[in-house]
Design a protein around this motif. Structure first.
Motif, PDB file in Angstrom:
ATOM      1  N   PRO A   5      -9.272 -16.903  -6.222  1.00 24.05           N
ATOM      2  CA  PRO A   5      -9.861 -16.295  -7.751  1.00 24.05           C
ATOM      3  C   PRO A   5     -10.020 -15.390  -7.671  1.00 24.05           C
ATOM      4  N   ALA A   6      -9.435 -14.153  -9.226  1.00 24.03           N
ATOM      5  CA  ALA A   6      -9.227 -12.785  -8.306  1.00 24.03           C
ATOM      6  C   ALA A   6     -10.225 -12.814 -10.358  1.00 24.03           C
ATOM      7  N   THR A   7     -10.750 -11.218 -10.189  1.00 21.78           N
ATOM      8  CA  THR A   7     -10.661 -10.665 -10.654  1.00 21.78           C
ATOM      9  C   THR A   7     -10.553  -9.024 -11.042  1.00 21.78           C
ATOM     10  N   LYS A   8     -11.110  -8.533 -11.361  1.00 26.79           N
ATOM     11  CA  LYS A   8     -11.580  -6.798 -11.199  1.00 26.79           C
ATOM     12  C   LYS A   8     -12.566  -6.025  -9.813  1.00 26.79           C
ATOM     13  N   PHE A   9     -13.053  -7.229  -9.423  1.00 22.41           N
ATOM     14  CA  PHE A   9     -14.286  -7.114  -8.790  1.00 22.41           C
ATOM     15  C   PHE A   9     -13.793  -7.649  -7.394  1.00 22.41           C
ATOM     16  N   GLY A  10     -13.458  -8.619  -7.523  1.00 19.87           N
ATOM     17  CA  GLY A  10     -12.679  -9.022  -5.935  1.00 19.87           C
ATOM     18  C   GLY A  10     -11.671  -9.871  -6.009  1.00 19.87           C
ATOM     19  N   GLY A  11     -10.954 -10.467  -5.015  1.00 18.97           N
ATOM     20  CA  GLY A  11      -9.627 -11.274  -4.728  1.00 18.97           C
ATOM     21  C   GLY A  11      -8.156 -11.241  -3.892  1.00 18.97           C
ATOM     22  N   GLN A  12      -7.562 -11.305  -3.904  1.00 18.21           N
ATOM     23  CA  GLN A  12      -6.659 -11.132  -2.971  1.00 18.21           C
ATOM     24  C   GLN A  12      -5.654 -10.395  -3.295  1.00 18.21           C
ATOM     25  N   LEU A  13      -4.910  -9.403  -2.972  1.00 16.26           N
ATOM     26  CA  LEU A  13      -3.773  -8.856  -2.908  1.00 16.26           C
ATOM     27  C   LEU A  13      -2.892  -8.673  -2.564  1.00 16.26           C
ATOM     28  N   VAL A  14      -1.581  -8.736  -2.699  1.00 16.66           N
ATOM     29  CA  VAL A  14      -0.195  -8.878  -2.105  1.00 16.66           C
ATOM     30  C   VAL A  14       0.778  -7.652  -2.052  1.00 16.66           C
ATOM     31  N   HIS A  15       0.374  -7.403  -0.747  1.00 18.69           N
ATOM     32  CA  HIS A  15       0.984  -5.857  -0.377  1.00 18.69           C
ATOM     33  C   HIS A  15       2.377  -6.263  -0.335  1.00 18.69           C
ATOM     34  N   GLY A  16       3.573  -6.094  -0.788  1.00 17.68           N
ATOM     35  CA  GLY A  16       4.756  -6.176  -0.524  1.00 17.68           C
ATOM     36  C   GLY A  16       5.442  -7.094  -1.492  1.00 17.68           C
ATOM     37  N   PRO A  17       7.407  -6.856  -1.155  1.00 18.24           N
ATOM     38  CA  PRO A  17       7.814  -6.471   0.135  1.00 18.24           C
ATOM     39  C   PRO A  17       7.624  -5.806  -0.352  1.00 18.24           C
ATOM     40  N   MET A  18       7.366  -4.304   1.100  1.00 13.59           N
ATOM     41  CA  MET A  18       7.229  -2.704   1.272  1.00 13.59           C
ATOM     42  C   MET A  18       9.438  -2.232   0.870  1.00 13.59           C
ATOM     43  N   ILE A  19       8.592  -1.218   0.467  1.00 20.02           N
ATOM     44  CA  ILE A  19      10.551  -0.375  -0.030  1.00 20.02           C
ATOM     45  C   ILE A  19      10.036   0.173   1.580  1.00 20.02           C
ATOM     46  N   ALA A  20       9.638   1.115   1.866  1.00 18.91           N
ATOM     47  CA  ALA A  20       9.788   2.166   3.521  1.00 18.91           C
ATOM     48  C   ALA A  20       7.583   1.734   3.767  1.00 18.91           C
ATOM     49  N   ALA A  21       8.775   2.499   4.772  1.00 21.60           N
ATOM     50  CA  ALA A  21       7.351   1.770   6.304  1.00 21.60           C
ATOM     51  C   ALA A  21       7.341   2.670   7.263  1.00 21.60           C
ATOM     52  N   SER A  22       6.731   3.679   7.757  1.00 18.97           N
ATOM     53  CA  SER A  22       6.749   4.087   8.644  1.00 18.97           C
ATOM     54  C   SER A  22       7.298   3.572  10.239  1.00 18.97           C
ATOM     55  N   VAL A  23       6.617   1.892   9.814  1.00 20.55           N
ATOM     56  CA  VAL A  23       6.919   0.517  10.964  1.00 20.55           C
ATOM     57  C   VAL A  23       8.227   0.233  10.670  1.00 20.55           C
ATOM     58  N   PRO A  24       9.577   0.429  11.141  1.00 17.23           N
ATOM     59  CA  PRO A  24      10.707  -0.110   9.994  1.00 17.23           C
ATOM     60  C   PRO A  24      10.500  -1.983  10.288  1.00 17.23           C
ATOM     61  N   ALA A  25       9.576  -2.669  10.670  1.00 12.34           N
ATOM     62  CA  ALA A  25       9.286  -3.891  11.278  1.00 12.34           C
ATOM     63  C   ALA A  25       8.923  -4.269  10.268  1.00 12.34           C
ATOM     64  N   MET A  26       8.137  -3.273   9.151  1.00  7.29           N
ATOM     65  CA  MET A  26       6.850  -3.391   7.729  1.00  7.29           C
ATOM     66  C   MET A  26       8.293  -3.638   6.627  1.00  7.29           C
ATOM     67  N   VAL A  27       9.006  -2.572   6.426  1.00  9.88           N
ATOM     68  CA  VAL A  27      10.240  -3.064   5.237  1.00  9.88           C
ATOM     69  C   VAL A  27      10.749  -4.166   5.165  1.00  9.88           C
ATOM     70  N   GLY A  28      10.314  -5.093   4.070  1.00  7.63           N
ATOM     71  CA  GLY A  28      10.726  -5.281   3.277  1.00  7.63           C
ATOM     72  C   GLY A  28      10.098  -6.956   3.774  1.00  7.63           C
ATOM     73  N   SER A  29       8.576  -6.381   4.763  1.00  8.74           N
ATOM     74  CA  SER A  29       7.195  -7.453   4.430  1.00  8.74           C
ATOM     75  C   SER A  29       6.250  -7.635   3.445  1.00  8.74           C
ATOM     76  N   THR A  30       5.584  -8.230   3.165  1.00  7.37           N
ATOM     77  CA  THR A  30       4.745  -8.430   2.834  1.00  7.37           C
ATOM     78  C   THR A  30       3.010  -8.622   3.087  1.00  7.37           C
ATOM     79  N   SER A  31       1.944  -8.822   2.910  1.00 12.58           N
ATOM     80  CA  SER A  31       0.893  -8.937   3.757  1.00 12.58           C
ATOM     81  C   SER A  31       0.108  -9.178   2.007  1.00 12.58           C
TER      82      SER A  31
END
Length: 162
Positions: free
Chosen positions: A98-124
């Motif tokens: 459940p999400a509103t503008k005040f709270g919920g959960q985001l999904v970051h990714g897939p990552m296009i660029a990252a300083s940590v190579p293993a993060m590229v393409g990942s989601t969290s």
């Protein structure tokens, strides 16, 4: 609330206030030190970027500059890499939470660029809570973990509404 309305409400640039990892209910040292700097940006078009770094000289040598020189000590660059992180990609609202503008959960990714190579393409996933105060809007981002003894909380202050 529709996800595009939530994304529009979150859109903006936020300045890092504090990053606190917790292990077994006790505050743990943060890889970004006690006085971290950083920016988190969410666009209304579904893109994001995050940048965080320590500021303490013992983990952030002041004697090196970009671009790196052959005379720079590798150990200095190792410290910079260990105590800074950047990543960018798309983001979305996790519709299974459940999400509103005040709270919920985001999904970051897939990552296009990252300083940590293993993060590229990942989601969290990132849990979020928006706190609107008289002086500013604050965003608490916590990182869900499979380890029940670990949690991480990152506080951001909105500096530009997007």
């Amino acid at each position: 609330m529709k996800t595009d309305h939530i994304i529009a409400a979150l859109a903006g640039t936020y300045s890092l206030i504090n990053s606190t990892p917790w292990r077994n209910g006790t505050e743990s040292p943060s890889p970004w030190g006690r006085n971290p700097v950083g920016l988190l940006t969410y666009t209304r078009y579904g893109y994001m970027s995050a940048n965080m770094a320590a500021t303490e000289e013992n983990v952030r040598p002041l004697n090196i500059r970009w671009p790196p020189k052959d005379t720079d000590a590798d150990e200095d660059w190792v410290l910079v890499g260990r105590h800074a992180m950047s990543y960018a990609g798309v983001f979305s609202i996790n519709q299974s939470v459940p999400a509103t503008k005040f709270g919920g959960q985001l999904v970051h990714g897939p990552m296009i660029a990252a300083s940590v190579p293993a993060m590229v393409g990942s989601t969290s996933g990132r849990n979020y809570a928006v706190h609107e105060r008289e002086d500013a809007t604050y965003l608490l981002v916590s990182i869900p973990s499979d380890d029940p003894n670990f949690r991480s909380e990152i506080w951001w202050k909105r500096v530009v509404k997007g």
